[in-house]
Design a protein around this motif. Structure first.
Motif, PDB file in Angstrom:
ATOM      1  N   GLU A 119       0.392  -0.985  -0.109  1.00  0.00           N
ATOM      2  CA  GLU A 119      -0.011  -0.105  -0.339  1.00  0.00           C
ATOM      3  C   GLU A 119       0.657   1.513   0.146  1.00  0.00           C
ATOM      4  OE1 GLU A 119      -0.122  -2.375   1.723  1.00  0.00           O
ATOM      5  OE2 GLU A 119      -2.408  -3.276   1.505  1.00  0.00           O
TER       6      GLU A 119
ATOM      7  N   ILE B 263      -2.113  -9.324  -5.060  1.00  0.00           N
ATOM      8  CA  ILE B 263      -3.100  -8.781  -5.710  1.00  0.00           C
ATOM      9  C   ILE B 263      -4.355  -9.042  -7.015  1.00  0.00           C
ATOM     10  CG2 ILE B 263      -2.828  -6.515  -7.013  1.00  0.00           C
ATOM     11  CD1 ILE B 263      -0.062  -6.465  -6.463  1.00  0.00           C
ATOM     12  N   ASN B 264      -5.112  -8.432  -6.902  1.00  0.00           N
ATOM     13  CA  ASN B 264      -6.159  -9.132  -7.305  1.00  0.00           C
ATOM     14  C   ASN B 264      -6.271  -9.299  -9.403  1.00  0.00           C
ATOM     15  OD1 ASN B 264      -7.431 -10.031  -5.353  1.00  0.00           O
ATOM     16  ND2 ASN B 264      -8.460  -7.789  -4.656  1.00  0.00           N
TER      17      ASN B 264
ATOM     18  N   PHE C  69      -0.223  -1.426  -9.315  1.00  0.00           N
ATOM     19  CA  PHE C  69      -0.414  -2.038  -7.841  1.00  0.00           C
ATOM     20  C   PHE C  69      -1.864  -2.377  -7.526  1.00  0.00           C
ATOM     21  CE2 PHE C  69       3.821  -0.075  -7.341  1.00  0.00           C
ATOM     22  CZ  PHE C  69       4.609  -1.228  -6.675  1.00  0.00           C
ATOM     23  N   MET C  70      -3.207  -1.719  -8.494  1.00  0.00           N
ATOM     24  CA  MET C  70      -3.889  -1.687  -8.102  1.00  0.00           C
ATOM     25  C   MET C  70      -4.601  -3.802  -9.646  1.00  0.00           C
ATOM     26  SD  MET C  70      -6.138   1.893  -8.424  1.00  0.00           S
ATOM     27  CE  MET C  70      -5.369   2.409 -10.225  1.00  0.00           C
ATOM     28  N   GLY C  71      -3.365  -3.921  -9.783  1.00  0.00           N
ATOM     29  CA  GLY C  71      -3.765  -5.290 -10.228  1.00  0.00           C
ATOM     30  C   GLY C  71      -4.533  -5.171 -11.385  1.00  0.00           C
ATOM     31  N   ALA C  72      -3.960  -4.056 -12.284  1.00  0.00           N
ATOM     32  CA  ALA C  72      -3.679  -4.579 -13.826  1.00  0.00           C
ATOM     33  C   ALA C  72      -3.028  -4.371 -14.456  1.00  0.00           C
ATOM     34  CB  ALA C  72      -5.224  -3.344 -14.154  1.00  0.00           C
TER      35      ALA C  72
ATOM     36  N   PHE D 242       1.982   1.920  -3.500  1.00  0.00           N
ATOM     37  CA  PHE D 242       1.228   2.790  -4.504  1.00  0.00           C
ATOM     38  C   PHE D 242       1.020   3.627  -3.885  1.00  0.00           C
ATOM     39  CE2 PHE D 242      -3.689   4.154  -4.058  1.00  0.00           C
ATOM     40  CZ  PHE D 242      -3.581   3.465  -5.663  1.00  0.00           C
TER      41      PHE D 242
ATOM     42  N   CYS E  57       0.978   2.945 -10.518  1.00  0.00           N
ATOM     43  CA  CYS E  57      -0.579   2.588  -9.238  1.00  0.00           C
ATOM     44  C   CYS E  57      -1.307   1.409 -10.296  1.00  0.00           C
ATOM     45  CB  CYS E  57      -0.655   3.948  -9.658  1.00  0.00           C
ATOM     46  SG  CYS E  57      -0.053   5.617  -8.883  1.00  0.00           S
ATOM     47  N   PHE E  58      -1.700   1.585 -11.469  1.00  0.00           N
ATOM     48  CA  PHE E  58      -2.285   0.472 -12.167  1.00  0.00           C
ATOM     49  C   PHE E  58      -1.248  -0.697 -11.891  1.00  0.00           C
ATOM     50  CE2 PHE E  58      -3.211   3.554 -16.021  1.00  0.00           C
ATOM     51  CZ  PHE E  58      -4.423   3.866 -15.040  1.00  0.00           C
TER      52      PHE E  58
ATOM     53  N   ALA F 109      -3.230  -2.987 -18.090  1.00  0.00           N
ATOM     54  CA  ALA F 109      -3.364  -1.812 -18.571  1.00  0.00           C
ATOM     55  C   ALA F 109      -1.947  -0.644 -17.890  1.00  0.00           C
ATOM     56  CB  ALA F 109      -4.621  -0.936 -17.280  1.00  0.00           C
TER      57      ALA F 109
ATOM     58  N   ILE G  79      -7.123  -8.448 -12.646  1.00  0.00           N
ATOM     59  CA  ILE G  79      -7.500  -9.209 -14.277  1.00  0.00           C
ATOM     60  C   ILE G  79      -6.379  -9.231 -15.094  1.00  0.00           C
ATOM     61  CG2 ILE G  79      -9.023  -8.074 -15.239  1.00  0.00           C
ATOM     62  CD1 ILE G  79     -10.080  -6.319 -12.622  1.00  0.00           C
TER      63      ILE G  79
END
Lengths: 102, 186
Positions: free
Chosen positions: B10, B130-131, B53-56, B13, B50-51, B59, B133
Motif C-alpha cells: 500500500e 494482488i487481485n 498495484f491496483m492489479g491491472a 502505491f 499505480c495501475f 493496463a 485481472i
C-alpha cells in the motif's frame, strides 16, 4: 493481500483531475492545455481501473482502453490544430483565437 | 508482511500516487514546454505503477507503451516542429545543465526503486496475491459485449487520422495567409 480502499483511489484520481482542470483553465499556451488534458484523462483512467480492481470486474480496463483510444485521437487532432495555429499566428496563445474572423 | 523491514505494498502505491501528483503539478506550473513534457512522462510512468498495484498489469503496460511511448512522442514531434518560440526563449532558465533534469530524474529514480524493490521481494510479498485481472478477461470482454464500442473507437481513430492529415498538410497555407493579410488590411 493488498487491499486499497476505493476512497483513496478516488481521492488520488480527483486530485489529478483537479490539477489537470486548473491547467486547462489557467494556462494560455495551447500546448500546455493539451498536456493538462492528458493529465485529466489519466485521472479518469485511474478512477476506472481502481473501481474495476475493487469490484473484480474487467470492465474498468475495457473503459481504460477506450479512454486510451480517445486520448490518441484527441492528441493527433489537437496537435494538428496546434500546427495550424502556429503557422497562422506564429504563436500558441489561445487568446488569439477569440477573434473568430476569416 | 510479518517482518517490520518489509514495506507494505500500500505504501508503494501511495508513493507512486504522490509522485504522480508532484509531476502533474510540475507539468501544469512549468514554464518550459520540454521540461513540462519530461514531467508529464514521469507522471504517466507513476500512473502506470499505480495501475500495477491496483492489479491491472495489462493496463500498466498499455499506459507505458501507448501513452509514454506513442502519444508523448507526438508531443515531442510537435514541439520540435515549432522550434523554440519567443515565449520559450524569454522564459528560458538561467541555470543550464544538471538542474533542469534533476527533478524528473529524481522522481523517475523513485519509481525505479519501487520496481527493483518489487522484483527483489517477490517471495515476501506474494505479489500474486494482488487481485490481478488478466488480459484474457479484458480481451474476451472487449470482443464480446463491448464489440460495438470497439468499432466506434476504430471510427474515432479513423476520423482523427483523416482530420490530422487534413489540418497538418501544408497545402493551401499560402492561400490562408493571403486571406489573413487581406483581412488585416480591411
Amino acid at each position: 493481500m493488498i487491499s486499497l480502499p476505493l476512497e483513496h483511489i478516488f481521492i488520488l484520481a480527483s486530485i489529478l483531475f483537479m490539477i489537470g482542470f486548473v491547467g486547462v483553465i489557467a494556462r494560455k499556451n495551447t500546448l500546455f492545455i493539451l498536456m493538462s488534458l492528458e493529465v485529466m484523462l489519466n485521472a479518469v483512467g485511474i478512477a476506472f481501473i481502481g473501481a474495476g480492481s475493487v469490484w473484480q470486474q474487467a470492465d474498468g480496463q475495457v473503459m481504460f482502453i477506450l479512454i486510451l483510444t480517445l486520448a490518441a485521437a484527441e492528441v493527433a487532432l489537437g496537435l494538428a490544430l496546434l500546427i495550424r495555429l502556429q503557422r497562422r499566428f506564429q504563436s500558441l496563445d489561445i487568446d488569439k483565437l477569440n477573434r473568430l474572423r476569416g | 508482511m510479518n517482518s517490520n523491514s518489509v514495506i507494505p505494498l500500500e505504501m508503494l502505491f501511495y508513493l507512486a500516487g504522490f509522485i504522480a501528483i508532484v509531476a502533474s503539478l510540475k507539468v501544469v506550473l512549468g514554464k518550459h514546454a520540454v521540461h513540462s513534457l519530461l514531467y508529464l512522462i514521469v507522471s504517466l510512468l507513476a500512473v502506470a505503477v499505480c495501475f500495477y498495484f491496483m492489479g491491472a498489469p495489462f493496463a500498466a503496460g498499455l499506459e507505458v507503451i501507448v501513452y509514454a511511448g506513442a502519444i508523448l512522442v507526438l508531443f515531442v514531434f510537435a514541439i520540435m516542429m515549432f522550434g523554440l518560440g519567443q515565449d520559450e526563449e524569454k522564459h528560458a532558465p538561467n541555470t543550464p545543465g544538471l538542474t533542469i533534469w534533476f527533478g524528473p530524474c529524481a522522481l523517475a529514480l523513485a519509481l525505479l526503486f519501487e520496481l527493483i524493490y518489487i522484483i527483489n521481494n517477490v517471495e515476501q510479498h506474494n505479489v500474486t496475491a494482488i487481485n490481478h485481472i488478466s488480459p484474457k478477461q479484458v480481451g474476451s470482454l472487449l470482443y464480446g459485449p463491448y464489440l460495438l464500442a470497439v468499432e466506434i473507437a476504430s471510427f474515432l481513430l479513423l476520423a482523427g487520422l483523416v482530420a490530422g492529415y487534413h489540418f497538418a498538410k501544408p497545402d493551401g497555407q499560402e492561400h490562408c495567409n493571403k486571406i489573413a493579410e487581406t483581412g488585416d488590411k480591411q
